[in-house]
Scaffold this motif. Structure first.
Motif, PDB file in Angstrom:
ATOM      1  N   ILE A   1       0.874  -1.174   0.000  1.00  0.00           N
ATOM      2  CA  ILE A   1       0.000   0.000   0.000  1.00  0.00           C
ATOM      3  C   ILE A   1       0.909   1.221   0.000  1.00  0.00           C
ATOM      4  CG2 ILE A   1      -1.856   1.200   1.232  1.00  0.00           C
ATOM      5  CD1 ILE A   1      -2.217  -1.477   2.856  1.00  0.00           C
TER       6      ILE A   1
ATOM      7  N   SER B   1       2.129   8.246   0.373  1.00  0.00           N
ATOM      8  CA  SER B   1       3.042   9.304  -0.086  1.00  0.00           C
ATOM      9  C   SER B   1       4.413   8.789  -0.498  1.00  0.00           C
ATOM     10  CB  SER B   1       3.240  10.321   1.042  1.00  0.00           C
ATOM     11  OG  SER B   1       4.034   9.738   2.063  1.00  0.00           O
TER      12      SER B   1
ATOM     13  N   SER C   1       6.362   0.691   1.463  1.00  0.00           N
ATOM     14  CA  SER C   1       5.298   1.038   0.517  1.00  0.00           C
ATOM     15  C   SER C   1       5.701   0.736  -0.923  1.00  0.00           C
ATOM     16  CB  SER C   1       4.902   2.510   0.683  1.00  0.00           C
ATOM     17  OG  SER C   1       6.026   3.345   0.819  1.00  0.00           O
TER      18      SER C   1
ATOM     19  N   TYR D   1      11.050   4.482  17.472  1.00  0.00           N
ATOM     20  CA  TYR D   1       9.826   4.808  16.727  1.00  0.00           C
ATOM     21  C   TYR D   1       9.829   3.996  15.441  1.00  0.00           C
ATOM     22  CZ  TYR D   1       6.586   7.900  14.086  1.00  0.00           C
ATOM     23  OH  TYR D   1       5.556   8.421  13.333  1.00  0.00           O
TER      24      TYR D   1
END
Ligand SMILES: Cc1cc2nc3c(=O)[nH]c(=O)nc-3n(C[C@H](O)[C@H](O)[C@H](O)COP(=O)(O)OP(=O)(O)OC[C@H]3O[C@@H](n4cnc5c(N)ncnc54)[C@H](O)[C@@H]3O)c2cc1C
Length: 569
Positions: free
Chosen positions: A151, A154, A162, A507
């Protein structure tokens, strides 16, 4: 082909042979069901090259010139399916097959004269998603064929999540935006001021829309991050997060199509387990998000401190000491921002201008003594700040960049003299050993009144004051050997960070792509429950991504373009 079928919610789920290849007829049928919006893709710069994917090709000078002009522009990359912000994820790094221009000078003909153009990691087919129906059709196709898919919103992902597989769902054109002063999550009765943002809407549109509606959206520090994509599903820090929380703290509802082909509106009342998982368990894991609704604040003015000077071997340590010594107090005062050995750009919505000036005076004095500049000013809104300081600075994209980062606990690194010294030593070591500057983000939810157990990000977010990150850039034509050497630098620096604070975390969106023990680093104690939910909502593991919850591991063929960097995944 062997099918195992069960019926859930009236939808036939099938376990199909891994990495199935759909027939031309199946692709044609898919194209029909999505209104002709299934496309084949070529790399962004293919028009410049005379050999593309091993075949002779006629360069198109007009198109090639446009690509050169837009090569390092975020909006240009955002508008093109094949483009990612960090172009190594367009390439096959392990085989060094790529189709890149020279990001230092995109008009440099050596890029296309000396090289062939290869598809790399870009999915050869993509759907330009325009509606929920498109996603439902795609999921049905994926269930039927077992095709590996990814998917993309941006293309900001720092770990290539992505861009892989045979089929991609390109969400960029689901770009809706609406605001309600009385938003009610389905199934509830309390109301909130909230915006609802389509899966492909970039923050630059969100911020101008917020300005028009006299509200503030707490969001990311780059214009083309998709507000409802990876940002709001994996954490989402903002320089206003110290007061107002992370993106996952503020989300009220997601609309998502799960892998069983069910379209769900998910919030604290409906599918609350999935709501919790989406609030930090990360994107590309539980389904395809169509939109998210997020709490907003009234428009607010900001005090801004912008400080910089020329960094030398002699002046970095002194400034880093000042940052470490002042950050706890700044955190209590509500400051958030981005800092480095010779820069600081922080904002504060709580202090008056006079209080803000007094608060940052020590760093202003330091910068001025180095012949630097310091501006402390009052701006009327987030949008005015963003346009002046973030968009105009244009973070460089189109450059192969590796990111590493870890969260730095408040205690002892900002509360104890030995802890402070160890932290300064670490940052100085980065600069001295590798000429790599720490990129400090004061964007943890330091003052935010968190309700325990409501999100699934690593609990380390709640006890940290900083995230320290750093960038390592690779030349567009870096050899395999050089790439390995550069990833090694990233591994070395992050290992120093782990040694400094072994019980902290990282993160998910911005960590070292080869972070060891990633389950613990990204989710801590939340991982076992997240894995259970992954198995519940994606029992046949149709959706998989690098180091995501339930990851199938580096040996899966989807990941053949990643480098073989041995570490304890
Ligand atoms: C220049 C730059 C600045 C950044 N600044 C910040 C910042 O200030 N704060 C911060 O927290 N992070 C920041 N990031 C990191 C950013 O939040 C992540 O890269 C994030 O994952 C981007 O999400 P995206 O959807 O825009 O990107 P993409 O690369 O399109 O997608 C990222 C991941 O989300 C998945 N995904 C995308 N859309 C969907 C969807 N609709 N449904 C399910 N999965 C989806 C993708 O498959 C992929 O796994 C920055 C990154 C860059 C490159």
């Amino acid at each position: 082909m062997f099918f195992l079928g069960i019926v859930i919610h009236g939808f036939l789920l099938r376990r199909v042979a891994a990495s199935a290849t759909p027939t031309d007829e199946q692709w044609a049928q898919l194209n029909q069901t999505v209104g002709g919006r299934l496309y084949t893709s070529l790399p962004l710069a293919a028009s410049c090259f005379s050999t593309v994917n091993g075949l002779p090709s006629t360069p198109n000078d007009t198109e090639c010139t446009l690509v050169q002009q837009g090569y390092t522009q975020p909006d240009f990359r955002f508008a093109h399916y094949s483009a990612h912000m960090m172009p190594q994820w367009e390439t096959c790094q392990s085989t060094v097959q790529r189709c890149l221009l020279n990001s230092n000078d995109p008009s440099d003909p050596a890029a296309w004269e000396d090289n062939e153009c290869w598809q790399g990691a870009i999915a050869p087919y993509y759907i330009d998603v325009r509606s929920e129906d498109d996603v439902l059709e795609a999921i049905s196709f994926i269930n039927e064929t077992g095709v590996q898919f990814s998917i993309k919103a941006s293309g900001h992902d720092y770990k290539g999540r992505s861009s892989f597989g045979s089929l991609s769902l390109w969400m960029r054109n689901l770009d809706s935006l609406s605001y309600s002063a009385n938003f009610t999550p389905e199934g509830g009765n309390a109301t909130y001021p909230a915006i609802t943002v389509g899966a492909g809407t970039p923050f630059e549109d969100v911020y101008s829309f917020a300005e028009e509606n006299n509200i503030t959206v707490i969001g990311g520090y780059h214009q083309t991050i998709a507000a409802s994509g990876g940002w709001v599903q994996a954490g989402g820090h903002s320089i206003l997060s110290p007061i107002y929380g992370l993106g996952v703290d503020r989300v009220l509802q997601y609309k998502i199509v799960t892998l069983d082909g069910v379209s769900r509106t998910v919030n604290e009342f409906q599918d609350p387990d999935l709501f919790w998982a989406l609030r930090g368990g990360a994107a590309s894991t539980f389904g395809v998000v169509l939109e998210s609704s997020m709490l907003v604040e009234p428009q607010m003015s900001l005090r801004v401190a912008s400080i910089s000077f020329n960094q030398t071997a002699d002046n970095a340590r002194g400034f880093l000491e000042l940052l470490v010594n002042n950050s706890y107090k700044w955190g209590q005062e509500g400051w958030g921002g981005h800092m480095g050995p010779a820069t600081l750009i922080n904002v504060n919505p709580l202090l008056t201008l006079e209080e803000a000036q007094a608060s940052v005076q020590p760093v202003v004095d330091y910068a001025l003594a180095q012949n630097g500049t310091a501006v402390i000013e009052d701006l009327p809104s987030w949008q005015t700040f963003f346009a002046k300081y973030v968009e105009s600075a244009e973070a460089s994209v189109g450059v192969q960049t590796i990111l590493g980062s870890r969260l730095i606990p408040t205690d002892p690194f900002f509360t104890d003299d030995d802890g402070k010294e160890a932290l300064v030593d670490l940052m100085v070591k980065m600069v001295d050993t590798y000429a790599v500057n720490p990129y400090i983000i004061q964007g943890t939810p330091f003052l935010y009144n968190y309700t325990e157990g409501t999100t699934s990000v690593t609990p380390a977010w709640r006890s940290s004051l900083w995230q320290i990150g750093f960038h390592e850039n690779m030349a567009y034509n870096a050899t395999l050997e050089t790439m390995y050497a550069q990833y090694e630098i990233v591994n070395n620096i992050t290992s120093w960070m782990r040694e400094l604070a072994p019980n902290s975390g990282a993160y998910f969106n911005e960590a070292n792509p080869y972070e060891p023990d990633h389950e613990v680093a990204f989710w801590g104690d939340n991982y076992p429950a997240l894995l259970e939910l992954k198995n519940k909502y994606d029992p046949f593991k149709l959706l998989d991504c690098w180091m995501c919850v339930g990851w199938q591991g580096p040996a899966d063929e989807r990941y053949s373009c990643y480098l073989n960097i041995s570490s304890n995944y």
